[in-house]
Design an enzyme around this catalytic site. Structure first.
Site, PDB file in Angstrom:
ATOM      1  N   HIS A  18      -4.091 -21.041 -26.434  1.00 46.04           N
ATOM      2  CA  HIS A  18      -4.334 -19.681 -26.789  1.00 46.04           C
ATOM      3  C   HIS A  18      -3.187 -19.027 -27.938  1.00 46.04           C
ATOM      4  O   HIS A  18      -3.776 -18.481 -28.827  1.00 46.04           O
ATOM      5  CB  HIS A  18      -4.121 -19.070 -25.337  1.00 46.04           C
ATOM      6  CG  HIS A  18      -5.011 -19.014 -24.631  1.00 46.04           C
ATOM      7  ND1 HIS A  18      -4.575 -19.397 -23.090  1.00 46.04           N
ATOM      8  CD2 HIS A  18      -6.292 -18.755 -24.186  1.00 46.04           C
ATOM      9  CE1 HIS A  18      -5.761 -19.428 -22.291  1.00 46.04           C
ATOM     10  NE2 HIS A  18      -6.880 -19.073 -22.870  1.00 46.04           N
ATOM     11  N   LYS A  42     -13.452 -11.842  -9.986  1.00 42.26           N
ATOM     12  CA  LYS A  42     -13.129 -13.299 -10.211  1.00 42.26           C
ATOM     13  C   LYS A  42     -11.796 -13.394  -9.585  1.00 42.26           C
ATOM     14  O   LYS A  42     -11.133 -12.623  -9.296  1.00 42.26           O
ATOM     15  CB  LYS A  42     -12.849 -13.457 -11.783  1.00 42.26           C
ATOM     16  CG  LYS A  42     -12.866 -14.700 -12.330  1.00 42.26           C
ATOM     17  CD  LYS A  42     -12.974 -14.907 -13.904  1.00 42.26           C
ATOM     18  CE  LYS A  42     -12.389 -16.034 -14.437  1.00 42.26           C
ATOM     19  NZ  LYS A  42     -12.598 -16.196 -15.789  1.00 42.26           N
ATOM     20  N   ARG A  91     -12.980 -24.895 -28.859  1.00 44.05           N
ATOM     21  CA  ARG A  91     -12.625 -26.311 -29.033  1.00 44.05           C
ATOM     22  C   ARG A  91     -13.475 -27.335 -29.308  1.00 44.05           C
ATOM     23  O   ARG A  91     -13.275 -28.425 -29.810  1.00 44.05           O
ATOM     24  CB  ARG A  91     -11.891 -26.516 -27.254  1.00 44.05           C
ATOM     25  CG  ARG A  91     -10.602 -26.085 -27.226  1.00 44.05           C
ATOM     26  CD  ARG A  91     -10.310 -25.660 -25.713  1.00 44.05           C
ATOM     27  NE  ARG A  91     -11.205 -24.837 -25.168  1.00 44.05           N
ATOM     28  CZ  ARG A  91     -11.219 -24.101 -24.078  1.00 44.05           C
ATOM     29  NH1 ARG A  91     -10.033 -24.374 -23.264  1.00 44.05           N
ATOM     30  NH2 ARG A  91     -11.955 -23.333 -23.655  1.00 44.05           N
ATOM     31  N   SER A 128      -6.744 -23.531 -19.618  1.00 49.65           N
ATOM     32  CA  SER A 128      -6.031 -22.977 -18.505  1.00 49.65           C
ATOM     33  C   SER A 128      -6.320 -23.836 -17.039  1.00 49.65           C
ATOM     34  O   SER A 128      -5.456 -24.246 -16.057  1.00 49.65           O
ATOM     35  CB  SER A 128      -6.357 -21.498 -18.388  1.00 49.65           C
ATOM     36  OG  SER A 128      -6.031 -20.713 -19.303  1.00 49.65           O
TER      37      SER A 128
HETATM   38  N1  COD Z   1      -7.970 -24.091 -28.509  1.00 50.84           N
HETATM   39  C1  COD Z   1      -9.067 -23.348 -29.003  1.00 50.84           C
HETATM   40  N2  COD Z   1      -9.400 -22.086 -28.486  1.00 50.84           N
HETATM   41  C2  COD Z   1      -9.037 -22.164 -26.900  1.00 50.84           C
HETATM   42  C3  COD Z   1      -8.147 -23.073 -26.285  1.00 50.84           C
HETATM   43  C4  COD Z   1      -7.635 -24.221 -27.153  1.00 50.84           C
HETATM   44  N3  COD Z   1      -7.008 -25.023 -26.763  1.00 50.84           N
HETATM   45  N4  COD Z   1      -7.917 -22.699 -25.184  1.00 50.84           N
HETATM   46  C5  COD Z   1      -8.681 -21.232 -24.851  1.00 50.84           C
HETATM   47  N5  COD Z   1      -9.276 -21.181 -25.986  1.00 50.84           N
HETATM   48  C6  COD Z   1     -10.083 -19.881 -26.498  1.00 50.84           C
HETATM   49  C7  COD Z   1     -11.305 -20.007 -25.377  1.00 50.84           C
HETATM   50  O1  COD Z   1     -12.395 -20.825 -26.249  1.00 50.84           O
HETATM   51  C8  COD Z   1     -11.562 -18.488 -25.453  1.00 50.84           C
HETATM   52  O2  COD Z   1     -12.397 -18.406 -26.506  1.00 50.84           O
HETATM   53  C9  COD Z   1     -10.410 -17.908 -25.330  1.00 50.84           C
HETATM   54  O3  COD Z   1      -9.433 -18.795 -25.775  1.00 50.84           O
HETATM   55  C10 COD Z   1     -10.102 -17.365 -24.012  1.00 50.84           C
HETATM   56  O4  COD Z   1     -10.011 -18.470 -22.984  1.00 50.84           O
HETATM   57  P1  COD Z   1      -9.912 -18.166 -21.574  1.00 50.84           P
HETATM   58  O5  COD Z   1     -10.202 -19.130 -20.529  1.00 50.84           O
HETATM   59  O6  COD Z   1      -8.361 -17.429 -21.249  1.00 50.84           O
HETATM   60  O7  COD Z   1     -10.843 -17.105 -21.152  1.00 50.84           O
HETATM   61  P2  COD Z   1     -12.232 -16.845 -20.593  1.00 50.84           P
HETATM   62  O8  COD Z   1     -13.256 -17.733 -21.371  1.00 50.84           O
HETATM   63  O9  COD Z   1     -12.343 -16.898 -18.956  1.00 50.84           O
HETATM   64  O10 COD Z   1     -12.547 -15.221 -20.967  1.00 50.84           O
HETATM   65  C11 COD Z   1     -13.863 -14.718 -21.110  1.00 50.84           C
HETATM   66  C12 COD Z   1     -13.475 -13.026 -21.435  1.00 50.84           C
HETATM   67  C13 COD Z   1     -12.472 -12.592 -20.801  1.00 50.84           C
HETATM   68  C14 COD Z   1     -13.376 -13.051 -22.783  1.00 50.84           C
HETATM   69  C15 COD Z   1     -14.925 -12.505 -20.756  1.00 50.84           C
HETATM   70  O11 COD Z   1     -15.066 -12.950 -19.509  1.00 50.84           O
HETATM   71  C16 COD Z   1     -14.786 -10.895 -21.367  1.00 50.84           C
HETATM   72  O12 COD Z   1     -14.868 -10.476 -22.168  1.00 50.84           O
HETATM   73  N6  COD Z   1     -14.666 -10.244 -20.223  1.00 50.84           N
HETATM   74  C17 COD Z   1     -14.653  -8.625 -20.006  1.00 50.84           C
HETATM   75  C18 COD Z   1     -15.693  -8.376 -19.473  1.00 50.84           C
HETATM   76  C19 COD Z   1     -16.913  -8.097 -20.196  1.00 50.84           C
HETATM   77  O13 COD Z   1     -16.966  -7.641 -21.349  1.00 50.84           O
HETATM   78  N7  COD Z   1     -18.107  -8.953 -20.176  1.00 50.84           N
HETATM   79  C20 COD Z   1     -18.970  -9.035 -20.846  1.00 50.84           C
HETATM   80  C21 COD Z   1     -18.572 -10.246 -22.000  1.00 50.84           C
HETATM   81  S1  COD Z   1     -19.996 -10.580 -23.190  1.00 50.84           S
END
Ligand code: COD
Length: 162
Positions: A18, A42, A91, A128
């Site tokens: 991140h 969640k 990724r 994560s």
């Molecule tokens: N390298 C590159 N990118 C990475 C890495 C890595 N090692 N690790 C994580 N990422 C990127 C992920 O691909 C993702 O893009 C981002 O980091 C966040 O990852 P996470 O796992 O912390 O988060 P998610 O995927 O659980 O998050 C989802 C959201 C919170 C973005 C989504 O649920 C959201 O927008 N929620 C708000 C409510 C909403 O608007 N919902 C409708 C969405 S269309």
């Protein structure tokens, strides 16, 4: 008024993957908001305050980066803060599949564009969920997360007895 990127995620917890994406976003935009989502349906390992605090400490050294909670829809948050774009990290192909529909939905809801950056390939395995799994089984996470996050994981996930 400069450009502003929103980097959304669950950040449960924030990882070095991140942090790499936030650094790349800051290279493209004047300001970055690390947007910590909170979905009441969640189950998170860390509560919102802890996820916010760890995201703050992990990005404290980067000027022009702040951390905020996203209470509802990301699209509404983007409108409220005047985001130029959402920035997400990829990724690999599996990330693309999930991100493609989220990007289209966010644009449908608020007109906000999503910009994708390729994460550091050295961190492509860092998620994560995997970090939590390693920590839960007492494995080393020091190369995957900041020292503050490693300490928080040790506190909430005591290593199992051997
Ligand atoms: N390298 C590159 N990118 C990475 C890495 C890595 N090692 N690790 C994580 N990422 C990127 C992920 O691909 C993702 O893009 C981002 O980091 C966040 O990852 P996470 O796992 O912390 O988060 P998610 O995927 O659980 O998050 C989802 C959201 C919170 C973005 C989504 O649920 C959201 O927008 N929620 C708000 C409510 C909403 O608007 N919902 C409708 C969405 S269309």
């Amino acid at each position: 008024d400069g450009t502003l990127a929103v980097c959304p995620g669950s950040y449960d917890p924030i990882t070095l993957g991140h942090v790499d994406v936030v650094r790349r976003a800051r290279g493209l935009f004047d300001e970055v908001v690390v947007a910590v989502a909170h979905n009441p349906d969640k189950r998170y390992l860390l509560d919102l305050d802890e996820r916010l605090a760890l995201a703050r400490s992990a990005t404290a050294a980067m000027a022009g980066v702040r951390v905020a909670a996203v209470p509802g829809l990301l699209a509404d948050f983007c409108t409220r803060v005047g985001a130029t774009a959402v920035v997400k990290g990829l990724r690999g192909a599996a990330d693309f599949d999930a991100e493609h529909s989220m990007a289209l939905m966010n644009r449908h809801l608020s007109g906000v564009e999503t910009v994708f950056v390729m994460g550091d390939p050295a961190l492509a395995h860092v998620a994560s969920s995997l970090v939590k799994d390693v920590a839960r089984h007492g494995g080393p996470v020091e190369d995957l997360v900041t020292a503050d996050v490693a300490a928080a994981l040790r506190r909430v996930l005591p290593a199992p007895p051997v």
